[in-house]
Design a protein around this motif. Structure first.
Motif, PDB file in Angstrom:
ATOM      1  N   VAL A 159       0.855  -1.189   0.000  1.00  0.00           N
ATOM      2  CA  VAL A 159       0.000   0.000   0.000  1.00  0.00           C
ATOM      3  C   VAL A 159       0.890   1.237   0.000  1.00  0.00           C
ATOM      4  N   GLY A 160       0.939   1.909  -1.141  1.00  0.00           N
ATOM      5  CA  GLY A 160       1.663   3.175  -1.252  1.00  0.00           C
ATOM      6  C   GLY A 160       0.681   4.327  -1.274  1.00  0.00           C
ATOM      7  N   ALA A 161       1.196   5.550  -1.451  1.00  0.00           N
ATOM      8  CA  ALA A 161       0.338   6.730  -1.438  1.00  0.00           C
ATOM      9  C   ALA A 161      -0.719   6.650  -2.542  1.00  0.00           C
ATOM     10  N   ARG A 162      -0.317   6.208  -3.738  1.00  0.00           N
ATOM     11  CA  ARG A 162      -1.259   6.133  -4.861  1.00  0.00           C
ATOM     12  C   ARG A 162      -2.360   5.104  -4.578  1.00  0.00           C
ATOM     13  N   GLU A 163      -1.951   3.908  -4.055  1.00  0.00           N
ATOM     14  CA  GLU A 163      -2.943   2.860  -3.754  1.00  0.00           C
ATOM     15  C   GLU A 163      -3.902   3.313  -2.645  1.00  0.00           C
ATOM     16  N   ALA A 164      -3.331   3.951  -1.608  1.00  0.00           N
ATOM     17  CA  ALA A 164      -4.181   4.399  -0.500  1.00  0.00           C
ATOM     18  C   ALA A 164      -5.213   5.411  -0.981  1.00  0.00           C
ATOM     19  N   ALA A 165      -4.795   6.334  -1.863  1.00  0.00           N
ATOM     20  CA  ALA A 165      -5.723   7.348  -2.373  1.00  0.00           C
ATOM     21  C   ALA A 165      -6.819   6.719  -3.234  1.00  0.00           C
ATOM     22  N   ALA A 166      -6.463   5.644  -3.965  1.00  0.00           N
ATOM     23  CA  ALA A 166      -7.435   4.999  -4.861  1.00  0.00           C
ATOM     24  C   ALA A 166      -8.221   3.885  -4.178  1.00  0.00           C
ATOM     25  N   GLY A 167      -7.877   3.568  -2.933  1.00  0.00           N
ATOM     26  CA  GLY A 167      -8.541   2.457  -2.236  1.00  0.00           C
ATOM     27  C   GLY A 167      -8.172   1.115  -2.833  1.00  0.00           C
ATOM     28  N   GLU A 168      -6.919   1.004  -3.309  1.00  0.00           N
ATOM     29  CA  GLU A 168      -6.457  -0.217  -3.960  1.00  0.00           C
ATOM     30  C   GLU A 168      -5.218  -0.776  -3.260  1.00  0.00           C
ATOM     31  N   VAL A 169      -4.815  -1.955  -3.691  1.00  0.00           N
ATOM     32  CA  VAL A 169      -3.567  -2.558  -3.213  1.00  0.00           C
ATOM     33  C   VAL A 169      -2.847  -3.202  -4.400  1.00  0.00           C
ATOM     34  N   LEU A 211      -5.830  -4.231  -7.119  1.00  0.00           N
ATOM     35  CA  LEU A 211      -7.178  -4.695  -6.783  1.00  0.00           C
ATOM     36  C   LEU A 211      -7.805  -3.744  -5.774  1.00  0.00           C
ATOM     37  N   PRO A 212      -9.143  -3.585  -5.789  1.00  0.00           N
ATOM     38  CA  PRO A 212      -9.795  -2.817  -4.725  1.00  0.00           C
ATOM     39  C   PRO A 212      -9.455  -3.447  -3.368  1.00  0.00           C
ATOM     40  N   ALA A 213      -9.126  -2.599  -2.392  1.00  0.00           N
ATOM     41  CA  ALA A 213      -8.706  -3.107  -1.083  1.00  0.00           C
ATOM     42  C   ALA A 213      -9.782  -3.993  -0.453  1.00  0.00           C
ATOM     43  N   GLY A 214     -11.039  -3.678  -0.711  1.00  0.00           N
ATOM     44  CA  GLY A 214     -12.110  -4.475  -0.112  1.00  0.00           C
ATOM     45  C   GLY A 214     -12.290  -5.834  -0.763  1.00  0.00           C
ATOM     46  N   GLU A 215     -11.770  -5.985  -1.993  1.00  0.00           N
ATOM     47  CA  GLU A 215     -11.969  -7.234  -2.724  1.00  0.00           C
ATOM     48  C   GLU A 215     -10.921  -8.294  -2.370  1.00  0.00           C
TER      49      GLU A 215
END
Length: 408
Positions: free
Chosen positions: A363-373, A386-390
């Motif tokens: 999880v970097g700054a870009r992933e955190a902002a997009a809700g992704e990993v 991928l979406p963090a929730g998925e």
């Protein structure tokens, strides 16, 4: 892979799975959190597989009176491997070397009808063997054993079908564990007084097991001198990286103990009949199974067995909150997940330290902002973000399937 590299004793300590201490004693390893996680996952898998296969789980004491093992035949045929009796109030108690006598007395605790048969009784229970200190080592030769044991009480007509079903349960478990047996062995009696003297019962038992093996289509070898003292058995053999062979799973037919304990059921004719007892273990002792898994997978366990299944790596402290929330989602779904934060070193160092974890989520700054990993699989593959929730739900589905594949 060379044998030294894959020795479970060395790997077990390096990976923090188990250890020993002179104050506890030789042959009595203790399990650290990572090792306990592996064994608990294995135990939960076996219990659920047994439940689905119609087994009823029981629990029995690890002690019994000496008389119990005199009746079962263990005292006379297996006494050298038992701990000495403990005297309590004029009675002698023994740490059990086997679970079958307890299950036999549980069967006879009330009247039984043919309608109850086959009665499949399972227990993950402790047993003890008085091994000499010179042969003890790691998890493969221990004095306290947790055995995945079961006893099926059935009619003679049901024996072949029940034994075949037990072999299929073993096959499915080995596939889930990623284990390939080296051979199947029909273990027969040999010369000497180690075995119960009843040629007729031996002949019937051996014929039944041959029938089961022949019908299964499995190639097998016969080995004299490897039977249990009360009956022949099918042994599913595994080998370590050095080629040393051992037995992991067994199916045994026993006419002896039902007679010794006077086991009976009421048949459709209203008369009393003697059941047959099938002894069966899907993964054998938990200790030996985990030792083999450690060596076979070199610590890179199938995801459902891995001590940590998901490692979440925030690039910096700023992403720690997003990483912690991802771990919370995974934990709520039953995953063993943890944050490996910047306090554990550079991102590259943390990736290397988590190399045996099946799933790494960065999880970097870009992933955190997009809700992704960004997801890295243990085998080196990198997935599209991928979406963090998925992600936790996808991993949880793979874990529930008990597959050796890391991704669909």
């Amino acid at each position: 892979m060379n044998a030294g590299h894959a020795d479970h004793r060395r790997l077990g300590r390096e990976l923090g799975l188990f250890d020993t201490d002179p104050l506890i004693g030789a042959g009595l390893p203790y399990w650290l959190p990572a090792g306990a996680a592996v064994r608990h996952a294995l135990e939960e898998y076996v219990r659920e597989a047994e439940r689905r296969a119609g087994y009823r789980h029981v629990h029995s004491p690890v002690l019994g009176k000496r008389e119990l093992y005199e009746i079962s035949g263990h005292w006379s045929h297996y006494g050298e491997d038992m701990f000495p009796p403990m005297r309590v109030g004029g009675e002698e108690f023994v740490l059990r070397p086997s679970l079958c006598p307890h299950h036999a007395v549980m069967f006879r605790s009330r009247a039984r009808s043919y309608r109850e048969l086959p009665l499949r009784m399972a227990e993950l229970g402790g047993m003890f063997r008085s091994e000499l200190s010179g042969v003890l080592g790691g998890l493969t030769r221990v004095r306290a054993i947790q055995l995945n044991d079961a006893h099926i009480f059935c009619t003679l007509d049901q024996v072949a079908e029940e034994a075949a079903a037990a072999l299929e349960l073993i096959r499915r478990a080995h596939a889930a564990m990623g284990i390939v047996p080296v051979r199947h062995r029909l273990s027969l009696p040999g010369p000497g007084g180690k075995y119960v003297a009843d040629p007729g019962k031996w002949e019937r038992s051996i014929a039944l097991l041959r029938e089961v093996l022949d019908a299964s289509g499995l190639a097998y070898e016969e080995a004299e001198g490897e039977a249990a003292f009360y009956g022949p058995k099918i042994d599913v053999q595994i080998a370590d990286p050095a080629g040393r062979e051992s037995t992991l799973s067994t199916v045994q037919i026993d006419f002896h103990q039902p007679e010794r304990f006077g086991l009976e059921y009421i048949g459709p004719d209203g008369a009393r009949h003697r059941p047959v007892m099938i002894h069966r273990s899907v993964v054998g002792s938990v200790e030996r199974a985990v030792a083999h898994l450690v060596e076979h997978h070199a610590g890179a366990f199938p995801a459902w067995l891995a001590p940590v299944q998901l490692a979440v790596l925030p690039v910096s402290d700023a992403e720690y909150g997003a990483a912690a929330r991802l771990v919370e989602r995974g934990t709520a779904l039953g995953l063993r997940a943890e944050v490996v934060g910047p306090g554990h070193g550079t991102l590259g160092a943390r990736v290397r330290s988590a190399r045996l974890v099946p799933y790494q989520a960065v999880v970097g700054a870009r992933e955190a902002a997009a809700g992704e990993v960004s997801v890295r699989l243990r085998d080196g593959r990198r997935l599209d973000p991928l979406p963090a929730g998925e992600l936790p739900a996808r991993i949880a589905g793979l874990v529930r399937a008990h597959t050796t594949a890391l991704w669909d």
